[in-house]
Design an enzyme around this catalytic site. Structure first.
Site, PDB file in Angstrom:
ATOM      1  N   ALA A 151       0.841  -1.196   0.000  1.00 34.66           N
ATOM      2  CA  ALA A 151       0.000   0.000   0.000  1.00 34.66           C
ATOM      3  C   ALA A 151       0.874   1.243   0.000  1.00 34.66           C
ATOM      4  CB  ALA A 151      -0.914  -0.003   1.224  1.00 34.66           C
ATOM      5  N   CYS A 152       0.335   2.326  -0.547  1.00 33.10           N
ATOM      6  CA  CYS A 152       1.036   3.612  -0.523  1.00 33.10           C
ATOM      7  C   CYS A 152       1.251   4.047   0.924  1.00 33.10           C
ATOM      8  CB  CYS A 152       0.194   4.651  -1.275  1.00 33.10           C
ATOM      9  SG  CYS A 152       0.974   6.260  -1.379  1.00 33.10           S
TER      10      CYS A 152
END
Length: 205
Positions: A11-12
């Site tokens: 995930a970012c």
């Protein structure tokens, strides 16, 4: 030197953090870092990371939910990575903005000049902070998305960043290019008309 970063499923801002760490390692002698991610927003974030230091960035969609972003790291102190905390940028696609390309050439006049201008336009389009949602190709414009076209690399980069690329199937058939489409997918005139009628902005270079 080439180094690979596996950020599939991350995930970012993890893909950016991982890639930035490798970039720092490569700065002294230069090299290439290729990062694999599974979503378009990660591609956009990594593209922004590379461009922030004027590095060359290439991206492509390998398959559904698999993308590759390649950043060419410049050796020495000339290109300094901007000191900032990694952040998750919003989707850079401009909703309901459609670019319509109906010819290999841009503008009227000399065909060689027009072809060069169109190549430059598509490259410039790929470098914008705000990307279109869709690019439609019809008539001789479909040739720009086919095998050996000088615009393929930039179109694949746009596609990897989530830009929808559609080429008219009738036009591909007419030019004998049905098996040579290399960027985007085949569409029909109903979809082309629908995309244009629903667009909030249509750009025709």
């Amino acid at each position: 030197m080439k180094k690979t970063v596996d950020a599939m499923g991350d995930a970012c801002p993890i893909p950016v953090v991982k890639t930035k760490k490798v970039i720092e390692e490569l700065k002294a002698q230069g090299g290439t870092v290729e990062t694999f991610v599974d979503n378009e927003i990660a591609v956009q974030n990594l593209t922004k990371l590379g461009k922030s230091s004027d590095y060359s960035v290439l991206s492509e969609k390998l398959e559904e939910k698999k993308f590759r972003v390649e950043i060419q790291v410049t050796a020495g102190e000339a290109a300094q990575m901007q000191e900032q905390e990694p952040s998750c940028i919003p989707d850079m696609r401009r909703r309901n903005t459609v670019v319509v390309i109906s010819s290999q050439c841009m503008g009227e006049g000399d065909p060689e000049l027009g072809t060069a201008l169109m190549k430059s336009y598509i490259y410039a389009l790929s470098q914008q902070d705000q990307l279109p949602s869709t690019i439609l190709f019809y008539n001789s414009g479909v040739k720009l998305a086919c095998q050996d076209a000088p615009t393929l690399e930039d179109l694949k980069s746009l596609e990897a960043q989530g830009v929808e690329i559609l080429a008219c199937g009738t036009c591909l058939n007419f030019y004998g290019l049905s098996e040579k489409l290399q960027a985007g997918s085949v569409t029909n005139m109903y979809v082309i008309a629908e995309k244009m009628s629903q667009a909030s902005l249509i750009i025709k270079p």
